[in-house]
Scaffold this active site. Structure first.
Site, short mmCIF file in Angstrom:
data_model
loop_
_atom_site.label_atom_id
_atom_site.label_comp_id
_atom_site.label_asym_id
_atom_site.label_seq_id
_atom_site.Cartn_x
_atom_site.Cartn_y
_atom_site.Cartn_z
N ARG A 154 0.83 -1.06 0.03
CA ARG A 154 -0.05 -0.02 0.11
C ARG A 154 0.87 1.25 -0.01
O ARG A 154 0.22 2.37 -0.61
CB ARG A 154 -0.96 0.09 1.34
CG ARG A 154 -1.83 -0.97 1.26
CD ARG A 154 -2.74 -1.28 2.45
NE ARG A 154 -1.52 -1.48 3.74
CZ ARG A 154 -1.88 -1.64 4.98
NH1 ARG A 154 -3.19 -1.66 5.25
NH2 ARG A 154 -1.07 -1.73 5.78
N LYS A 184 4.88 -18.48 6.51
CA LYS A 184 4.39 -18.90 7.80
C LYS A 184 3.99 -17.73 8.52
O LYS A 184 4.38 -16.40 8.27
CB LYS A 184 5.48 -19.71 8.61
CG LYS A 184 6.36 -18.66 9.65
CD LYS A 184 6.90 -19.53 10.46
CE LYS A 184 7.07 -18.55 11.82
NZ LYS A 184 7.92 -18.86 12.89
N HIS A 195 11.40 -21.79 6.82
CA HIS A 195 12.55 -21.45 6.26
C HIS A 195 13.70 -22.48 6.95
O HIS A 195 14.91 -22.67 6.63
CB HIS A 195 12.93 -20.11 6.68
CG HIS A 195 13.08 -19.61 8.11
ND1 HIS A 195 12.09 -19.28 8.71
CD2 HIS A 195 14.26 -19.59 8.77
CE1 HIS A 195 12.34 -19.22 10.18
NE2 HIS A 195 13.95 -19.29 10.06
N LYS A 206 17.75 -24.42 5.64
CA LYS A 206 18.97 -24.26 6.37
C LYS A 206 20.13 -25.44 5.88
O LYS A 206 19.69 -26.53 5.64
CB LYS A 206 19.01 -24.25 7.73
CG LYS A 206 18.23 -23.25 8.26
CD LYS A 206 18.15 -23.24 9.61
CE LYS A 206 17.28 -21.94 10.35
NZ LYS A 206 17.98 -20.81 10.38
N GLU A 223 16.14 -19.54 22.06
CA GLU A 223 16.25 -18.22 21.59
C GLU A 223 16.69 -17.58 23.18
O GLU A 223 15.98 -17.82 24.10
CB GLU A 223 15.16 -17.42 20.94
CG GLU A 223 14.66 -18.27 19.63
CD GLU A 223 13.45 -17.41 19.11
OE1 GLU A 223 13.62 -16.55 18.12
OE2 GLU A 223 12.37 -17.50 19.95
N ASP A 275 4.18 -20.98 16.87
CA ASP A 275 5.27 -20.32 16.29
C ASP A 275 6.28 -21.27 15.88
O ASP A 275 6.89 -20.82 14.89
CB ASP A 275 5.63 -19.19 17.04
CG ASP A 275 6.65 -18.06 16.32
OD1 ASP A 275 6.16 -17.74 15.48
OD2 ASP A 275 7.57 -17.90 17.30
N HIS A 315 8.54 -25.81 12.39
CA HIS A 315 9.98 -25.90 12.53
C HIS A 315 10.39 -27.35 13.46
O HIS A 315 11.05 -28.21 12.64
CB HIS A 315 10.81 -24.85 13.13
CG HIS A 315 10.53 -23.46 12.71
ND1 HIS A 315 10.25 -23.33 11.16
CD2 HIS A 315 10.23 -22.32 13.07
CE1 HIS A 315 10.07 -21.99 11.03
NE2 HIS A 315 10.07 -21.20 12.18
N LYS A 320 11.71 -18.79 24.39
CA LYS A 320 12.32 -17.21 24.22
C LYS A 320 12.93 -17.14 25.52
O LYS A 320 12.57 -17.66 26.71
CB LYS A 320 11.32 -15.98 24.18
CG LYS A 320 10.76 -16.63 22.70
CD LYS A 320 9.91 -15.15 22.39
CE LYS A 320 9.38 -15.23 20.96
NZ LYS A 320 10.51 -15.28 19.94
N1 LIG Z 1 9.97 -10.68 9.04
C1 LIG Z 1 10.13 -11.83 9.29
O1 LIG Z 1 11.63 -12.02 9.64
C2 LIG Z 1 9.42 -13.00 9.06
C3 LIG Z 1 9.82 -14.31 9.34
C4 LIG Z 1 8.90 -15.40 9.13
C5 LIG Z 1 7.56 -15.19 8.56
N2 LIG Z 1 7.30 -13.86 8.02
C6 LIG Z 1 5.90 -13.79 7.73
O2 LIG Z 1 5.88 -12.90 6.47
C7 LIG Z 1 4.90 -11.99 6.28
C8 LIG Z 1 5.33 -10.72 6.49
O3 LIG Z 1 5.89 -10.21 7.56
P1 LIG Z 1 6.71 -8.80 7.83
O4 LIG Z 1 7.63 -9.09 9.12
O5 LIG Z 1 7.30 -8.53 6.63
O6 LIG Z 1 5.61 -8.02 7.99
P2 LIG Z 1 5.40 -6.37 8.09
O7 LIG Z 1 6.88 -5.73 8.36
O8 LIG Z 1 4.24 -6.04 8.87
O9 LIG Z 1 5.16 -6.18 6.40
C9 LIG Z 1 3.81 -6.62 5.84
C10 LIG Z 1 3.78 -6.12 4.53
O10 LIG Z 1 2.62 -6.10 4.12
C11 LIG Z 1 1.99 -4.99 3.73
N3 LIG Z 1 0.62 -5.01 3.85
C12 LIG Z 1 0.04 -5.02 5.25
N4 LIG Z 1 -1.21 -4.94 5.03
C13 LIG Z 1 -1.73 -4.93 3.96
C14 LIG Z 1 -2.90 -4.63 3.27
N5 LIG Z 1 -3.95 -4.75 3.76
N6 LIG Z 1 -2.73 -4.39 1.91
C15 LIG Z 1 -1.64 -4.39 1.37
N7 LIG Z 1 -0.39 -4.55 1.88
C16 LIG Z 1 -0.37 -4.70 3.22
C17 LIG Z 1 2.66 -4.21 4.37
O11 LIG Z 1 2.90 -2.96 3.41
P3 LIG Z 1 2.01 -1.47 3.48
O12 LIG Z 1 1.70 -1.12 4.95
O13 LIG Z 1 2.76 -0.49 2.59
O14 LIG Z 1 0.90 -1.89 2.71
C18 LIG Z 1 4.01 -4.53 4.36
O15 LIG Z 1 4.88 -4.34 3.14
C19 LIG Z 1 3.96 -12.50 7.40
O16 LIG Z 1 3.20 -13.39 7.16
C20 LIG Z 1 4.86 -13.00 8.49
O17 LIG Z 1 4.19 -14.00 9.34
C21 LIG Z 1 7.94 -12.66 8.47
#
Ligand SMILES: NC(=O)c1ccc[n+]([C@@H]2O[C@H](COP(=O)([O-])OP(=O)(O)OC[C@H]3O[C@@H](n4cnc5c(N)ncnc54)[C@H](OP(=O)(O)O)[C@@H]3O)[C@@H](O)[C@H]2O)c1
Length: 504
Positions: free
Chosen positions: A59, A163, A193, A197, A231, A250, A255, A354
């Site tokens: 967005r 996930k 992920h 590994k 962790e 989680d 995992h 944790k």
């Molecule tokens: N971060 C990690 O290391 C990690 C690890 C394992 C799994 N994950 C998984 O990966 C996914 C993303 O995680 P994240 O940590 O990157 O989350 P995040 O930082 O909150 O990012 C979410 C992304 O989705 C977009 N978004 C959210 N709601 C939206 C909507 N209604 N319409 C359009 N875009 C939307 C946000 O951008 P805008 O606000 O610009 O729209 C942002 O780009 C999740 O399912 C999470 O469980 C993440």
């Protein structure tokens, strides 16, 4: 004909055909921390196709330049690369585009289709759901409705789901059903992920490319198995997600159960995605129900204040965004019993938490004692049983513990370690899990991804535990001090079988 060994070597490394990666959630943390650095490293290693592009969607009102700036910043922060001066980064940046939009707006998908039609390299399109799981369904429905999931005659369309995949059995089933309405299972890549590994993949090689371990990999020689994912960090800034998840959802559902099945599976007939995943499924479905009227097989707990990594830390309930009366578990320990010919009577103990004393993930195979202790009279210390430890992180490698004679005129025994370390043996860089997994998805190889039935069966195991906890929601949850190895209840769980947790 002359052969060039270097070129011959490269020939076996498959490179994907023309690909466009569409990242939904391109402005988010996962994209910044993992996906963009992984793409850079793949490009640096010449593993990306010549005709390759990225389209970021979210967005936030970025344009191509702003998203390229994000790419540069991500490389600076996570790869220590000055992208302005780096040729690989500069070249990749020209193939990175951005499209702002609301995920529930059909217009976004029309614009995406138009962009894909004009882009060079869109024969293969990989959609990556790096968005909150609450909006997965929205994107999948729109991709389906706009025809973007249909594979063209010359090319492919695939989707990667992050996930968590569901929050319980019903939601995972529903999500699978929805995805399967628009994508065949062969087009779907569910990320865990841990499977990317290096050490986890090596577990398959260790077991099935060596003749000497498999004959003893069973109930006759193995006493029990311990799998630990510890962790030192607390909930950090993830409270809004973690409060609704907890350690069991989680870490264990995905995992730890993946690692457990890699240890427990029968040998596949070939190293093919279906054969490997079929054998993992066999192992998973042999797991006995965790909710057992005979006694608890799962212990949960929550960290209170304590001392970790040389600093005082607050308790979970005092963390920002956590309810003061929260009963979300930050620790879970399980006793898992597999009813199979190979593992009958061999307990698998799984634990994760944790704010534990050390950051480590390992699989420890504890062997039985020798049948006869012939050195009992000459050695004061009892003979320690053999142990095989697969270090998944951070110090990737394999260690075997066995007894040796201490040098000297007396017959004295002492356990010694034989170590294999990835870093020191092979040198070089171990690829990050996301590099491996992105490349495999582009190549269409789902071996290291969770199949729909695995996800559902793992939720089928975990969901009754959650339901039993929810039925007692008002009750207190056991606590452990931050910096300790979990609660006394976990010691009692493993102690019931006459075993003890390894001290790491
Ligand atoms: N971060 C990690 O290391 C990690 C690890 C394992 C799994 N994950 C998984 O990966 C996914 C993303 O995680 P994240 O940590 O990157 O989350 P995040 O930082 O909150 O990012 C979410 C992304 O989705 C977009 N978004 C959210 N709601 C939206 C909507 N209604 N319409 C359009 N875009 C939307 C946000 O951008 P805008 O606000 O610009 O729209 C942002 O780009 C999740 O399912 C999470 O469980 C993440």
């Amino acid at each position: 004909m002359q052969t060039n060994p270097l070129i011959d070597g490269l020939r076996i490394e498959a490179t994907p055909g023309p690909t466009t990666l569409v990242i939904f959630g391109a402005s988010g943390d996962l994209t910044r921390r993992k996906l963009l650095p992984a793409l850079y490293n793949l490009s640096r290693g010449n593993r990306l196709p010549a005709r390759f592009a990225v389209i970021g969607v979210a967005r936030s009102r970025f344009d191509d330049d702003e998203f390229r700036k994000q790419f540069h910043e991500s490389l600076r922060e996570f790869e220590d690369v000055d992208a302005e001066r780096d040729e690989v980064a500069a070249s990749l940046a020209t193939r990175i585009f951005y499209m702002p939009g609301e995920l529930d707006d059909p217009g976004l998908y029309q614009r995406l289709a138009a962009k894909l039609a004009e882009i060079d390299g869109a024969e293969g399109v990989l959609y990556y759901l790096a968005i909150p799981p609450t909006v997965y369904a929205n994107v999948v429905e729109h991709l389906g409705a706009s025809g973007l999931s249909v594979e063209p005659a010359q090319g492919w369309r695939r989707i990667i789901a992050e996930k968590p995949f569901g929050t319980d059995l019903a939601s995972a089933r529903e999500l699978n059903r929805l995805i399967h309405r628009h994508f065949d299972e062969a087009q779907v890549f569910r990320i865990d992920h841990y499977l990317g590994k290096e050490t986890v993949q090596n577990l398959l090689v260790f077991r099935f490319a060596n003749g000497m371990f498999e004959p003893i990999w069973n109930r006759r020689y193995i006493d029990h198995v311990q799998i630990t994912a510890a962790e030192t960090v607390g909930v950090e800034r993830r409270a809004s997600y973690y409060e609704g998840a907890g350690a069991l959802r989680d870490m264990v559902q995905n995992h730890l159960l993946q690692l457990m099945t890699l240890v427990a599976m029968e040998p596949p007939t070939a190293f093919t995605a279906e054969s490997v995943r079929d054998r993992k499924m066999d192992a998973l479905v042999s797991v006995q129900p965790l909710v057992d009227p005979e006694g608890p097989n799962v212990v949960r707990a929550q960290y209170r204040e304590g001392w970790v990594d040389g600093a005082d830390v607050i308790g979970y309930r005092a963390e920002p965004g956590v309810a003061p009366s929260s009963v979300t578990e930050t620790y879970a320990a399980l006793r898992v019993q597999l009813d199979s010919w190979r593992w009958a009577g061999v307990p698998f103990f799984l634990r994760t938490g944790k704010r534990l004393p050390k950051r480590t993930t390992e699989i420890a195979i504890q062997f039985r004692r020798p049948p006869l202790e012939i050195f009992r009279r000459v050695s004061q210390s009892p003979v320690a049983s053999n142990l095989l430890v697969v270090n998944v992180q951070p110090d990737e490698g394999i260690t075997i513990r066995f007894e040796a004679k201490l040098p000297g005129t007396r017959m004295q025994l002492s356990p010694v370690m034989m170590n294999f370390r990835y870093g020191s043996t092979f040198g070089g860089e171990v690829p990050e899990a996301y590099q491996t997994l992105l490349l495999d998805a582009m190549l269409g190889d789902p071996t290291l991804f969770a199949r729909h039935d695995f996800v559902e069966s793992s939720w089928a195991l975990i969901t009754p535990v959650h339901e039993s906890w929810s039925a007692n929601a008002a009750s207190e949850i056991p606590a452990y001090e931050a910096g300790e190895w979990g609660p006394a209840e976990a010691d009692a769980l493993i102690g019931r079988d006459g075993r003890r947790w390894r001290t790491l």
